[in-house]
Structures are given as C-alpha cells and as structure tokens.
Design a protein around this motif. Structure first.
Motif, PDB file in Angstrom:
ATOM      1  N   GLN A   1       0.834  -1.188   0.000  1.00  0.00           N
ATOM      2  CA  GLN A   1       0.000   0.000   0.000  1.00  0.00           C
ATOM      3  C   GLN A   1       0.870   1.240   0.000  1.00  0.00           C
ATOM      4  O   GLN A   1       1.975   1.244   0.556  1.00  0.00           O
ATOM      5  N   ALA A   2       0.375   2.289  -0.604  1.00  0.00           N
ATOM      6  CA  ALA A   2       1.160   3.512  -0.747  1.00  0.00           C
ATOM      7  C   ALA A   2       1.500   4.116   0.611  1.00  0.00           C
ATOM      8  O   ALA A   2       0.720   4.040   1.562  1.00  0.00           O
ATOM      9  N   ALA A   3       2.658   4.734   0.693  1.00  0.00           N
ATOM     10  CA  ALA A   3       3.089   5.409   1.911  1.00  0.00           C
ATOM     11  C   ALA A   3       2.389   6.759   2.047  1.00  0.00           C
ATOM     12  O   ALA A   3       1.948   7.359   1.062  1.00  0.00           O
ATOM     13  N   ASN A   4       2.310   7.239   3.286  1.00  0.00           N
ATOM     14  CA  ASN A   4       1.694   8.531   3.575  1.00  0.00           C
ATOM     15  C   ASN A   4       2.722   9.645   3.763  1.00  0.00           C
ATOM     16  O   ASN A   4       2.369  10.828   3.750  1.00  0.00           O
ATOM     17  N   LEU A   5       3.990   9.254   3.962  1.00  0.00           N
ATOM     18  CA  LEU A   5       4.997  10.233   4.336  1.00  0.00           C
ATOM     19  C   LEU A   5       6.369   9.693   3.950  1.00  0.00           C
ATOM     20  O   LEU A   5       6.603   8.484   3.979  1.00  0.00           O
ATOM     21  N   ILE A   6       7.286  10.604   3.598  1.00  0.00           N
ATOM     22  CA  ILE A   6       8.681  10.252   3.318  1.00  0.00           C
ATOM     23  C   ILE A   6       9.577  11.069   4.246  1.00  0.00           C
ATOM     24  O   ILE A   6       9.376  12.267   4.425  1.00  0.00           O
ATOM     25  N   GLY A   7      10.565  10.412   4.813  1.00  0.00           N
ATOM     26  CA  GLY A   7      11.630  11.104   5.540  1.00  0.00           C
ATOM     27  C   GLY A   7      12.920  10.895   4.783  1.00  0.00           C
ATOM     28  O   GLY A   7      13.431   9.781   4.723  1.00  0.00           O
ATOM     29  N   SER A   8      13.445  11.957   4.177  1.00  0.00           N
ATOM     30  CA  SER A   8      14.649  11.837   3.360  1.00  0.00           C
ATOM     31  C   SER A   8      15.810  12.592   3.988  1.00  0.00           C
ATOM     32  O   SER A   8      15.789  13.822   4.091  1.00  0.00           O
ATOM     33  N   HIS A   9      16.818  11.848   4.394  1.00  0.00           N
ATOM     34  CA  HIS A   9      18.029  12.478   4.917  1.00  0.00           C
ATOM     35  C   HIS A   9      18.829  13.133   3.809  1.00  0.00           C
ATOM     36  O   HIS A   9      19.551  14.104   4.032  1.00  0.00           O
ATOM     37  N   GLY A  10      18.712  12.621   2.586  1.00  0.00           N
ATOM     38  CA  GLY A  10      19.511  13.136   1.489  1.00  0.00           C
ATOM     39  C   GLY A  10      20.930  12.607   1.528  1.00  0.00           C
ATOM     40  O   GLY A  10      21.254  11.654   2.242  1.00  0.00           O
ATOM     41  N   GLN A  11      21.788  13.245   0.738  1.00  0.00           N
ATOM     42  CA  GLN A  11      23.189  12.836   0.621  1.00  0.00           C
ATOM     43  C   GLN A  11      24.086  13.911   1.215  1.00  0.00           C
ATOM     44  O   GLN A  11      24.159  15.029   0.707  1.00  0.00           O
ATOM     45  N   THR A  12      24.756  13.597   2.299  1.00  0.00           N
ATOM     46  CA  THR A  12      25.688  14.552   2.888  1.00  0.00           C
ATOM     47  C   THR A  12      26.903  14.714   1.975  1.00  0.00           C
ATOM     48  O   THR A  12      27.545  13.740   1.586  1.00  0.00           O
ATOM     49  N   VAL A  13      27.216  15.972   1.641  1.00  0.00           N
ATOM     50  CA  VAL A  13      28.404  16.254   0.838  1.00  0.00           C
ATOM     51  C   VAL A  13      29.385  17.151   1.587  1.00  0.00           C
ATOM     52  O   VAL A  13      30.527  17.327   1.152  1.00  0.00           O
ATOM     53  N   TYR A  14      28.937  17.712   2.720  1.00  0.00           N
ATOM     54  CA  TYR A  14      29.844  18.553   3.515  1.00  0.00           C
ATOM     55  C   TYR A  14      29.316  18.633   4.939  1.00  0.00           C
ATOM     56  O   TYR A  14      28.115  18.807   5.155  1.00  0.00           O
ATOM     57  N   HIS A  15      30.228  18.503   5.893  1.00  0.00           N
ATOM     58  CA  HIS A  15      29.838  18.651   7.297  1.00  0.00           C
ATOM     59  C   HIS A  15      30.947  19.358   8.048  1.00  0.00           C
ATOM     60  O   HIS A  15      32.100  18.921   8.026  1.00  0.00           O
ATOM     61  N   ARG A  16      30.589  20.482   8.678  1.00  0.00           N
ATOM     62  CA  ARG A  16      31.533  21.249   9.495  1.00  0.00           C
ATOM     63  C   ARG A  16      31.001  21.322  10.914  1.00  0.00           C
ATOM     64  O   ARG A  16      29.951  21.921  11.155  1.00  0.00           O
ATOM     65  N   PRO A  17      31.692  20.709  11.868  1.00  0.00           N
ATOM     66  CA  PRO A  17      31.225  20.780  13.260  1.00  0.00           C
ATOM     67  C   PRO A  17      31.267  22.218  13.775  1.00  0.00           C
ATOM     68  O   PRO A  17      32.039  23.044  13.264  1.00  0.00           O
ATOM     69  N   PRO A  18      30.454  22.532  14.777  1.00  0.00           N
ATOM     70  CA  PRO A  18      30.517  23.870  15.363  1.00  0.00           C
ATOM     71  C   PRO A  18      31.825  24.061  16.116  1.00  0.00           C
ATOM     72  O   PRO A  18      32.494  23.107  16.504  1.00  0.00           O
ATOM     73  N   LYS A  19      32.193  25.324  16.307  1.00  0.00           N
ATOM     74  CA  LYS A  19      33.351  25.613  17.134  1.00  0.00           C
ATOM     75  C   LYS A  19      33.019  25.289  18.579  1.00  0.00           C
ATOM     76  O   LYS A  19      31.865  25.149  18.957  1.00  0.00           O
ATOM     77  N   LYS A  20      34.033  25.212  19.378  1.00  0.00           N
ATOM     78  CA  LYS A  20      33.908  24.689  20.737  1.00  0.00           C
ATOM     79  C   LYS A  20      32.817  25.360  21.545  1.00  0.00           C
ATOM     80  O   LYS A  20      32.085  24.712  22.287  1.00  0.00           O
ATOM     81  N   ASP A  21      32.663  26.686  21.430  1.00  0.00           N
ATOM     82  CA  ASP A  21      31.725  27.406  22.280  1.00  0.00           C
ATOM     83  C   ASP A  21      30.342  27.564  21.661  1.00  0.00           C
ATOM     84  O   ASP A  21      29.522  28.318  22.163  1.00  0.00           O
ATOM     85  N   ALA A  22      30.071  26.876  20.531  1.00  0.00           N
ATOM     86  CA  ALA A  22      28.741  26.978  19.924  1.00  0.00           C
ATOM     87  C   ALA A  22      27.698  26.444  20.887  1.00  0.00           C
ATOM     88  O   ALA A  22      27.931  25.530  21.654  1.00  0.00           O
ATOM     89  N   GLY A  23      26.523  27.036  20.845  1.00  0.00           N
ATOM     90  CA  GLY A  23      25.434  26.570  21.687  1.00  0.00           C
ATOM     91  C   GLY A  23      25.343  27.324  22.991  1.00  0.00           C
ATOM     92  O   GLY A  23      24.446  27.081  23.781  1.00  0.00           O
ATOM     93  N   THR A  24      26.256  28.276  23.235  1.00  0.00           N
ATOM     94  CA  THR A  24      26.222  29.025  24.483  1.00  0.00           C
ATOM     95  C   THR A  24      25.326  30.243  24.382  1.00  0.00           C
ATOM     96  O   THR A  24      25.106  30.936  25.355  1.00  0.00           O
ATOM     97  N   GLY A  25      24.835  30.515  23.179  1.00  0.00           N
ATOM     98  CA  GLY A  25      23.978  31.681  22.992  1.00  0.00           C
ATOM     99  C   GLY A  25      24.754  32.905  22.564  1.00  0.00           C
ATOM    100  O   GLY A  25      24.192  33.955  22.298  1.00  0.00           O
ATOM    101  N   GLY A  26      26.090  32.806  22.452  1.00  0.00           N
ATOM    102  CA  GLY A  26      26.923  33.956  22.144  1.00  0.00           C
ATOM    103  C   GLY A  26      26.927  34.357  20.686  1.00  0.00           C
ATOM    104  O   GLY A  26      27.572  35.326  20.322  1.00  0.00           O
ATOM    105  N   TYR A  27      26.235  33.619  19.836  1.00  0.00           N
ATOM    106  CA  TYR A  27      26.273  33.937  18.412  1.00  0.00           C
ATOM    107  C   TYR A  27      25.115  34.828  17.995  1.00  0.00           C
ATOM    108  O   TYR A  27      24.916  35.087  16.821  1.00  0.00           O
ATOM    109  N   GLY A  28      24.321  35.311  18.941  1.00  0.00           N
ATOM    110  CA  GLY A  28      23.117  36.041  18.579  1.00  0.00           C
ATOM    111  C   GLY A  28      23.311  37.529  18.394  1.00  0.00           C
ATOM    112  O   GLY A  28      22.384  38.238  18.011  1.00  0.00           O
TER     113      GLY A  28
END
Length: 403
Positions: free
Chosen positions: A96-123
């Motif tokens: 039976q046909a699906a109702n929804l698709i979840g597509s991650h896609g193809q990762t071609v680039y990933h850059r982790p955040p710098k150490k202090d990311a997430g502290t709220g200081g980038y706003g």
C-alpha cells in the motif's frame, strides 16, 4: 504531550538515506505507530538502490573537495533528488502507498561547530560571518522535488534546526535508538558503522534515563577502508567483502597507536566528523606512514580495519560513564566479519552483536530512523537529543514539503 503534538495513528512512512560511504540509497518502508515509549515499527520492505556510476563518482569528488560551479552543484542536487524519488517509488511496489517520506539526502559537507557553539553567544547583531561558532551541514537531494515527483509529503533537511541553535546536527539517531532499542536493566551501545562510525550509549531504562543517553561520531567507519580498497585494487573493487582481504593480513600496531594520537579521537563529546577529516587526504597520509613498515596491501587493510575497531573501543573507554553490557552493530560495517571480530577482541567480555539479533534490521536501521524522525516531525515531537548533538534544547527536526 509536547506543544503542538498531534495524536499518533498507525501510518506508513518511507525512510531514505545515503551515508558517507555513498554506496547507494537505503530505502525502508515502515509501518509506525505510537509516539515515544510506546513507539512501534514494522519493516515492510528494505532495499538499497545503487547510484548510477557517474553520479556516484561526481558525489565522491564533491565530498573530496572538488571545486565545481553552482550550475554543476544544481545538476548534482537534482540528480540525487530524482534518484531518491525513484527509490521511494520502487520500495512501495507490492505494498500500500506510503503517507509520508523522511529523506536524509546525501551529505556532501559537514563542518562541526566551534567549541563554544550553543552558548547563545552567536546572537549578537554585529557578528561577523568569520566569527560564527555554528556548524554547517549540507545534504543534497531536494525534499520539495521528491515530494513533487512522488506525490507524497516529504520531510528533509533534518540537521539544520539543531545546528541553528548551536548543536552539531549529528548524530540524530540516538533518540530513535533510545525508544526502539533500550532495555530496562541493560546498558547498551548502538554502534553504527557507515562511512563514519557513530555511537548511541543507552543506559538501563529507569529513572531519568533519557538525560543520561550519550552519542557522538567515533571516527572512521568504512570511509578509509573503502578508499584504500579502491586504491589498492586499482579500482577493481569498491569494498572489502566480509573483511576477507584485511583478514589475510597482519595489523601494524605501532601505526594504529600513532594514528590514534590524532586530535579528533581525544576531543570530548559531543562531537561529529565526516569525510572532510577521514577522507582522501587522511588516507594518503596513512599510506605514507605505512611505507616505513613495508606493509603489503593486506597488511594495510588490516591496519586500517584495526584503526576503526580501536577508535571505537578507545572512544568507549575514554568517554562513556560506564562500559555497556552489550554492543549492537548496524550499518554496512556490521557485515564486515573481520572488523566485528577485532572489535569483539578489544571489548573482551562485552558481547558484540548486530541489531538484527534483537529484531531491528542492521542494514536498514538508519533509513528506519529517518522514517521515525519524519513521523515525529509530522506529530510535532522533537527529534534531537541535546546530550548527543550538544544543542541547548530540543527542537523539531526537518522541513515539511507538501506534495
């Protein structure tokens, strides 16, 4: 209930992902019901659809840092979306046909955040682009185009919301693992071995167990192995089936110890990585290092396999609050019998199994996870786990594209 959460009903969802190995599109058609603790899934169909050879080569070149025009990037983006849409259509054959698709896609680039990311200081409004501590992750294969081609509502771009608030946007699977693979009395590590390895540590399911879950990228999975096989076989092979080639060689332990001194292995979680680090340039350095030991091809593969196993074991021993009582493998690397044996040896008495042995497909667990994440997005349930991604809070993951 979470704010804006809808009532869950049983629904058919397609999960789609092509990982850092770029070996094809994993598609899973899943029947999902429940929400979190009562979450239930049934895998109706699972299949891997290889990319056309030319498209795979272009993706791998892009992942390796090839300079291309925006026009070329657009063409690759379109081609990936068409391939994902075709996979979604094919996986439904006979069902039976699906109702929804979840597509991650193809990762071609990933850059982790710098150490202090997430502290709220980038706003701050006067923040210069060069100062941004945020991470960045690019997945190709436009969800809007997949929705149009399939006629099915599609959720995509799962990583961007977590990254926007300071998280790594990875790993995203630990929350799914928590509800599908936790145990009331047993601490478990769910170790995915794709191109990159990542772990979800899930403590016994009692008390404030969810806040004690940890997850991070452990380092190379199959990325260096596959690149080495292609190099050593002059392109005749793309991977080491069952680890047979590596098993015929002898690991060079001084090299493994040298490689384990690489900075990434000693960074505390949360952390994430990709082919940007463990890719072609890294392999070239490994091959250069190996020259001093006069290793043959099998020995080189055995040593690189040992690096993957040793980096996983080192990660557990260094960063886990306590060692697990069981390790369960998934992803393509779970089929590498030699790698599994080496990991079992390093973890001594801790059983190393696959998720197949507890009823969840090791081959399609990642695709299943993105089906669940799409389902949660549709219901208004957050999909990230801050203790794994480093984000300061929970967020809804994914952008919804109506057909």
């Amino acid at each position: 209930m979470h704010p804006n959460e809808k009532t869950a009903i049983s629904t058919r969802v397609i999960g789609l992902i092509s990982g850092t190995s770029v070996d094809g599109i994993d598609a899973a058609l899943v029947e999902i019901s429940g929400q979190e603790l009562d979450l239930k899934i049934e895998l109706l169909a699972g299949e891997t659809y290889p990319y056309p050879a030319e498209l795979r080569e272009r993706i791998l070149a892009l992942c390796a840092g090839a300079a291309i025009s925006m026009a070329e990037l657009a063409l690759i983006d379109d081609a990936i979306a068409f391939s994902f849409a075709q996979a979604a259509q094919n996986i439904q054959n006979g069902h039976q046909a699906a109702n929804l698709i979840g597509s991650h896609g193809q990762t071609v680039y990933h850059r982790p955040p710098k150490k202090d990311a997430g502290t709220g200081g980038y706003g701050e409004k006067n923040l210069r682009v060069s100062d941004s501590p945020l991470g960045y992750s690019l997945q190709l294969g436009r969800g809007a185009l997949i929705a149009y081609l399939t006629g099915i509502t599609t959720v995509s771009n799962f990583r961007v919301a977590d990254i926007a608030i300071g998280g790594h946007g990875a790993p995203l699977v630990p929350r799914v693992d928590a509800y599908l693979l936790s145990h009331p009395e047993e601490g478990r590590c769910i170790q995915n071995i794709g191109g990159i390895g990542n772990v979800a540590y899930i403590p016994p399911r009692y008390g404030d167990w969810l806040s004690k879950i940890r997850g991070w990228d452990t380092g190379p999975g199959n990325s260096l192995l596959d690149l080495a096989v292609q190099h050593l076989s002059a392109g005749a092979k793309t991977y080491d089936e069952n680890g047979n080639w590596a098993a015929s060689g002898t690991p060079c332990y001084p090299l493994v110890e040298q490689w384990l001194r690489q900075e990434y292995f000693h960074l505390p979680p949360p952390k994430s990585t990709g082919r940007e680090l463990f890719g072609v340039t890294y392999l070239e350095q490994c091959l250069k290092d190996a020259q001093a030991y006069q290793l043959n091809s099998a020995d080189i593969l055995a040593t690189l396999t040992e690096l993957t196993a040793a980096s996983i074991a080192h990660s557990y021993q260094t960063f886990l609050p306590e060692m697990p009582q069981r390790v369960m493998l998934c992803g393509g690397g779970s089929r590498n019998l030699y790698l599994k044996q080496r990991l079992q040896l390093l973890l001594a008495s801790i059983p190393v199994l696959t998720t197949d042995e507890v009823g969840l497909s090791a081959d399609f667990k990642e695709a299943i996870a993105f089906a669940v994440l799409a389902y949660w997005r549709h219901l208004g349930i957050p999909g990230n786990l801050p203790t794994a991604t480093g984000a300061p809070g929970e967020v809804l993951l994914g952008e919804i594209h109506q057909c």
